[in-house]
Each structure stands twice: as structure tokens, then as C-alpha cells.
Design a protein around this motif. Structure first.
Motif, PDB file in Angstrom:
ATOM      1  N   TYR A 315       0.770  -1.481  -0.127  1.00  0.00           N
ATOM      2  CA  TYR A 315      -0.031  -0.093   0.056  1.00  0.00           C
ATOM      3  C   TYR A 315       0.770   1.259   0.183  1.00  0.00           C
ATOM      4  O   TYR A 315       0.447   2.250  -0.581  1.00  0.00           O
ATOM      5  N   GLU A 316       1.968   1.238   0.532  1.00  0.00           N
ATOM      6  CA  GLU A 316       2.964   2.484   0.568  1.00  0.00           C
ATOM      7  C   GLU A 316       3.545   2.796  -0.774  1.00  0.00           C
ATOM      8  O   GLU A 316       3.797   3.941  -1.144  1.00  0.00           O
ATOM      9  N   ILE A 317       3.283   1.647  -1.670  1.00  0.00           N
ATOM     10  CA  ILE A 317       3.778   2.087  -3.107  1.00  0.00           C
ATOM     11  C   ILE A 317       2.585   2.227  -3.960  1.00  0.00           C
ATOM     12  O   ILE A 317       2.554   3.262  -4.706  1.00  0.00           O
ATOM     13  N   THR A 318       1.596   1.796  -3.922  1.00  0.00           N
ATOM     14  CA  THR A 318       0.414   1.746  -5.028  1.00  0.00           C
ATOM     15  C   THR A 318      -0.963   2.637  -4.182  1.00  0.00           C
ATOM     16  O   THR A 318      -1.921   3.152  -5.185  1.00  0.00           O
ATOM     17  N   TYR A 319      -0.818   3.024  -3.112  1.00  0.00           N
ATOM     18  CA  TYR A 319      -2.102   3.950  -2.468  1.00  0.00           C
ATOM     19  C   TYR A 319      -1.685   5.445  -2.186  1.00  0.00           C
ATOM     20  O   TYR A 319      -0.757   5.618  -1.352  1.00  0.00           O
ATOM     21  N   PRO A 320      -2.541   6.368  -2.497  1.00  0.00           N
ATOM     22  CA  PRO A 320      -2.405   7.772  -1.745  1.00  0.00           C
ATOM     23  C   PRO A 320      -2.689   7.381  -0.328  1.00  0.00           C
ATOM     24  O   PRO A 320      -3.378   6.646   0.196  1.00  0.00           O
ATOM     25  N   GLY A 321      -1.717   8.044   0.444  1.00  0.00           N
ATOM     26  CA  GLY A 321      -1.924   8.076   2.160  1.00  0.00           C
ATOM     27  C   GLY A 321      -1.179   6.838   2.358  1.00  0.00           C
ATOM     28  O   GLY A 321      -1.231   6.493   3.522  1.00  0.00           O
ATOM     29  N   GLY A 322      -0.446   6.227   1.712  1.00  0.00           N
ATOM     30  CA  GLY A 322      -0.003   4.658   2.081  1.00  0.00           C
ATOM     31  C   GLY A 322       1.369   4.925   2.862  1.00  0.00           C
ATOM     32  O   GLY A 322       1.921   4.145   3.575  1.00  0.00           O
ATOM     33  N   SER A 323       1.884   6.176   2.754  1.00  0.00           N
ATOM     34  CA  SER A 323       3.170   6.170   3.615  1.00  0.00           C
ATOM     35  C   SER A 323       2.894   5.902   4.954  1.00  0.00           C
ATOM     36  O   SER A 323       1.953   6.407   5.334  1.00  0.00           O
ATOM     37  N   VAL A 324       3.827   5.380   5.748  1.00  0.00           N
ATOM     38  CA  VAL A 324       3.817   5.393   7.184  1.00  0.00           C
ATOM     39  C   VAL A 324       4.273   6.542   8.126  1.00  0.00           C
ATOM     40  O   VAL A 324       4.165   6.584   9.181  1.00  0.00           O
ATOM     41  N   GLU A 325       4.869   7.415   7.414  1.00  0.00           N
ATOM     42  CA  GLU A 325       5.200   8.931   8.203  1.00  0.00           C
ATOM     43  C   GLU A 325       4.502   9.959   7.941  1.00  0.00           C
ATOM     44  O   GLU A 325       4.417  10.944   8.622  1.00  0.00           O
ATOM     45  N   HIS A 326       3.782  10.051   6.748  1.00  0.00           N
ATOM     46  CA  HIS A 326       2.973  11.294   6.391  1.00  0.00           C
ATOM     47  C   HIS A 326       1.839  10.822   5.382  1.00  0.00           C
ATOM     48  O   HIS A 326       1.807   9.643   4.918  1.00  0.00           O
ATOM     49  N   TRP A 327       1.094  11.902   5.217  1.00  0.00           N
ATOM     50  CA  TRP A 327      -0.175  11.860   4.172  1.00  0.00           C
ATOM     51  C   TRP A 327       0.614  11.973   2.812  1.00  0.00           C
ATOM     52  O   TRP A 327       0.647  13.412   2.636  1.00  0.00           O
ATOM     53  N   ASN A 328       0.669  11.034   1.966  1.00  0.00           N
ATOM     54  CA  ASN A 328       1.035  11.277   0.485  1.00  0.00           C
ATOM     55  C   ASN A 328      -0.048  11.590  -0.498  1.00  0.00           C
ATOM     56  O   ASN A 328      -0.910  10.446  -0.454  1.00  0.00           O
ATOM     57  N   GLU A 329      -0.426  12.402  -0.854  1.00  0.00           N
ATOM     58  CA  GLU A 329      -1.545  12.732  -1.895  1.00  0.00           C
ATOM     59  C   GLU A 329      -1.384  11.939  -2.923  1.00  0.00           C
ATOM     60  O   GLU A 329      -2.563  11.738  -3.580  1.00  0.00           O
ATOM     61  N   GLU A 330      -0.303  11.630  -3.483  1.00  0.00           N
ATOM     62  CA  GLU A 330      -0.244  10.873  -4.579  1.00  0.00           C
ATOM     63  C   GLU A 330       0.597   9.526  -4.210  1.00  0.00           C
ATOM     64  O   GLU A 330       1.627   9.397  -3.551  1.00  0.00           O
ATOM     65  N   ALA A 331       0.137   8.374  -4.865  1.00  0.00           N
ATOM     66  CA  ALA A 331       0.828   6.904  -4.528  1.00  0.00           C
ATOM     67  C   ALA A 331       2.358   7.169  -4.907  1.00  0.00           C
ATOM     68  O   ALA A 331       2.792   7.884  -6.220  1.00  0.00           O
ATOM     69  N   GLY A 332       3.334   6.461  -4.451  1.00  0.00           N
ATOM     70  CA  GLY A 332       4.644   6.375  -4.763  1.00  0.00           C
ATOM     71  C   GLY A 332       4.826   5.875  -6.149  1.00  0.00           C
ATOM     72  O   GLY A 332       5.803   6.016  -6.873  1.00  0.00           O
ATOM     73  N   ALA A 333       3.824   4.979  -6.611  1.00  0.00           N
ATOM     74  CA  ALA A 333       4.325   4.201  -7.983  1.00  0.00           C
ATOM     75  C   ALA A 333       4.273   5.582  -9.060  1.00  0.00           C
ATOM     76  O   ALA A 333       4.604   5.325  -9.769  1.00  0.00           O
ATOM     77  N   ILE A 334       3.247   6.659  -8.803  1.00  0.00           N
ATOM     78  CA  ILE A 334       3.111   7.599  -9.597  1.00  0.00           C
ATOM     79  C   ILE A 334       4.407   8.523  -9.597  1.00  0.00           C
ATOM     80  O   ILE A 334       4.978   8.638 -10.909  1.00  0.00           O
TER      81      ILE A 334
END
Length: 391
Positions: A315-334
Motif C-alpha cells: 500500500y505504501e507504493i500503490t495507494y495515496p496516503g500509504g506512507s507510514v510517516e505522512h499523508w502522501n497525496e499521490e501514490a509512490g508508484a506515480i
């Protein structure tokens, strides 16, 4: 004998060059070592072997050429130089034992007798005083006693009387999947080079000077720019969490890369690339840099290297907000896709052993995002990664 040594190394696929061979000969001419087999072994290994993975091949060729160890293929008796045996006798045998050998007819007779008995014997033999076996008093065999014997098939000497240890040596191949040291990393990174001459002309152009002087009839000194490695590298290091166990190898990689690449930039991230990165881990919460700015700052000819174990929740790679440290608006995969769109040459170096990759789903996801260009952080893996970037 030395030329035979050189040619057999080449036949064994040890990449030795004529220049290295001549350097070895020069060292011998200048008597930098005592003329012993052991000293020559270490000198020749230092001069001729450039890669640790070739040490096993070198040892086998050296043993065959200089020690007379029988090759794996073939059934004949190895050709042991008589002068080598005589030197051994001078070192290890008493005068009485030397006299016993001479009474048998000398070293030549001893070796001829061994050859004959090898031809005669077709099965295991224990005890006795003639055939090649164990526990007897024959001059040939193992675990027995004879003052001028040739030891065969015994793991170590018992009486210290053998004039030649003629055991078949078992070589263990060096593992080219071991983790790297700084020196090995530097050697692998050197594959990624593109030499150019640019900048100020401050280096003597000797061929140009000679040609110009010959054409003009007077000394015409010509200068040229120094040859430099044009490669530009951008490295992203995963830091923290599961990467803590890989700090040592990452430090070695970082040190070697700073030494080899004059034009190198680096940034840190955690687990997956998101909208921000940083340069100083002590200030990563207060001095973050916009990832978009980084991607626009460095031109598309940069070679991009990600270093991380890619071990996280998918989920940290494929979903927005998947980061364990902050809210990422865009997925890491992007963000990984954006890197791939801008830079043609991208690889991922993974310090986790490749045999464990299949057990971690996030590794497979990240491997797909980098176009299947994930390599283990090993000697072989780094070598393949540099070849990929050099395309």
C-alpha cells in the motif's frame, strides 16, 4: 615455463594481459622476492589477478604448472619437475634419507616406479610394501611410513617424510554473490564511464606536439583538455527502518561512488519515493526538498540509481496516503513512473539477498516499476547494473 603459465591462464579464462605478464617478469628481474614457489605464487597472483572471482581458476592453473598437481581430466601421471623434488629433499630430508633415495636409483627412478605401479594397480590396497595404498611401507600412498615416499590421498602429513604431496586439491569456487567491500564496488562502478576532453587546455598533447613540430620545423607545443569521466549520476538512498541492517554496505557504496563519479548528486527517501526528499537525515523533517524540483533540476542524461530493500507494505507504493510517516497525496508508484518517464537509464540496487525477493510482495511491485531492472547489491549484481546503465 612462464609462457606456459601465461597461456594456460588465458585458456582457463583468467583475463591476463601481456602488459601484466611483462610486469611480473620485470619484478622477477629486479629480484623483489626470493625464488621460492610460495613467494612466486603471491607475486604472480597480485600481478595477474584483477578480480577475486578468478582466484580459484588461478590456483588451479598455478598448481598444475608449478606444483605438478594432476589435472582433473586424464589418467596419466603429472609431470613433476625433477629440480623441484630435489629442492624439497634438500629442505626436508636427512642425509641418511637422501642416501636411501639414491640407493633406489634417484628421483627419476622413484617417479618411474610410481608411474608403473599406477598402471598395475586397479583396486584399493591397504598395508603391504609395494602397491599404492594405505597403512603400509610402500614408497607410495597414505597413512603409512617410508622415508622417501610420495603421499597420495592423505589429508595431511604424518611423519613429514613425503617428498611430494600429490593429493588432488579440491578447489572451492569463490562466491560472486557476497556483499561488497569498497574496493570491489569501485572496480564495478568503473564500468560506468564515458571519457571526454573538455574544459581548459592544460595537458600536454604529445602526439600533436610531435606532429606539429615535424610539420613546421620548429618546436610547436600543443595542449589539450584533460580527459574526464562525463557520466553524471543521481542516487536515491532509502534510509531508516529495515534499511538499518544494511547501513554498512550502503556506506561503502556511497564512499566508492563519491570517489568514482565526479559529477554525482544524492538524496534520501524512506521506503518509497514521494513528493519530497532530503539531503541531511538530521534535518529531514525541517529541510525537505521538492521531488519535482529535483527531477527538473537534473537533465535526462543523468544515470539514476535507487538503493533500498523495497521491503514495505504494498500500500505504501500503490495507494495515496500509504506512507507510514505522512499523508502522501499521490501514490509512490506515480512518482516512480515520473522518474522512468524523464530518465532513460534507471536501476534499483537491493541489499536483500535475491533468494528472498519472492517472499516480499512489495519487492516484486517495485521491480516492475523500474522495468525489471532491480539488481542485488553484490559483486555480480552491481556489475550487471553498471552494464545496464552504460547502454
Amino acid at each position: 615455463m612462464f609462457m606456459r603459465f601465461f597461456t594456460e591462464l588465458r585458456e582457463a579464462k583468467v583475463p591476463v594481459t601481456l602488459k601484466e605478464y611483462l610486469m611480473l617478469m620485470e619484478a622477477l628481474d629486479k629480484v623483489v622476492i626470493d625464488r621460492s614457489v610460495e613467494d612466486f605464487y603471491f607475486l604472480s597472483r597480485s600481478a595477474l589477478v584483477k578480480d577475486e572471482k578468478n582466484l580459484d581458476k588461478f590456483d588451479q592453473v598455478f598448481s598444475h604448472v608449478f606444483k605438478g598437481v594432476e589435472k582433473v581430466e586424464g589418467e596419466g601421471v603429472a609431470d613433476i619437475p625433477a629440480e623441484w623434488l630435489r629442492k624439497l629433499s634438500e629442505k626436508f630430508l636427512t642425509e641418511e634419507e637422501k642416501a636411501q633415495i639414491e640407493a633406489m636409483g634417484g628421483f627419476d627412478k622413484l617417479m618411474e616406479a610410481l608411474a608403473e605401479r599406477l598402471k598395475e594397480q586397479k583396486e584399493r590396497h591397504e598395508g603391504g610394501n609395494k602397491m599404492i595404498g594405505t597403512g603400509g611401507t610402500s614408497p607410495f600412498g597414505a597413512n603409512g611410513y617410508h622415508p622417501e615416499g610420495v603421499r597420495i590421498g592423505q589429508d595431511k602429513g604424518r611423519h613429514g617424510k613425503a617428498v611430494k604431496v600429490w593429493d588432488k586439491r579440491e578447489f572451492k569456487n569463490l562466491d560472486d554473490a557476497v556483499e561488497l567491500g569498497t574496493r570491489n564496488i569501485k572496480v564495478a562502478l568503473r564500468r560506468l564511464r564515458k571519457w571526454v576532453r573538455d574544459g581548459a587546455a592544460d595537458e600536454l598533447d604529445l602526439p600533436g606536439t610531435i606532429k606539429g613540430t615535424a610539420e613546421k620545423g620548429y618546436l610547436d607545443i600543443q595542449l589539450r583538455p584533460e580527459r574526464r569521466n562525463k557520466i553524471s549520476v543521481l542516487i536515491f538512498f532509502d534510509i531508516g527502518g529495515s534499511m538499518d541492517s544494511h547501513i554498512k554496505v550502503c556506506e561503502e557504496l556511497f564512499s566508492a561512488a563519491r570517489s568514482e563519479f565526479k559529477n554525482m548528486e544524492f538524496y534520501y527517501f524512506h521506503n518509497c519515493l514521494y513528493e519530497s526528499v532530503w539531503k541531511d537525515n538530521r534535518r529531514r523533517h525541517t529541510e525537505k526538498l521538492n521531488t519535482w524540483d529535483i527531477l527538473h533540476k537534473y537533465s535526462s542524461d543523468y544515470k539514476v540509481i535507487f538503493v533500498g530493500d523495497a521491503t514495505m507494505s504494498p500500500y505504501e507504493i500503490t495507494y495515496p496516503g500509504g506512507s507510514v510517516e505522512h499523508w502522501n497525496e499521490e501514490a509512490g508508484a506515480i512518482w516512480m513512473d515520473r522518474v522512468a518517464q524523464i530518465y532513460e537509464h534507471v536501476v534499483w540496487l537491493n541489499p536483500t539477498a535475491e533468494r528472498h525477493w519472492d517472499y516480499t510482495p512489495s519487492i516484486e511491485v517495485m521491480k516492475q516499476l523500474v522495468g525489471d531492472r532491480m539488481f542485488p547489491l553484490t559483486i555480480e549484481g552491481l556489475d550487471k547494473a553498471m552494464r545496464e546503465l552504460a547502454r
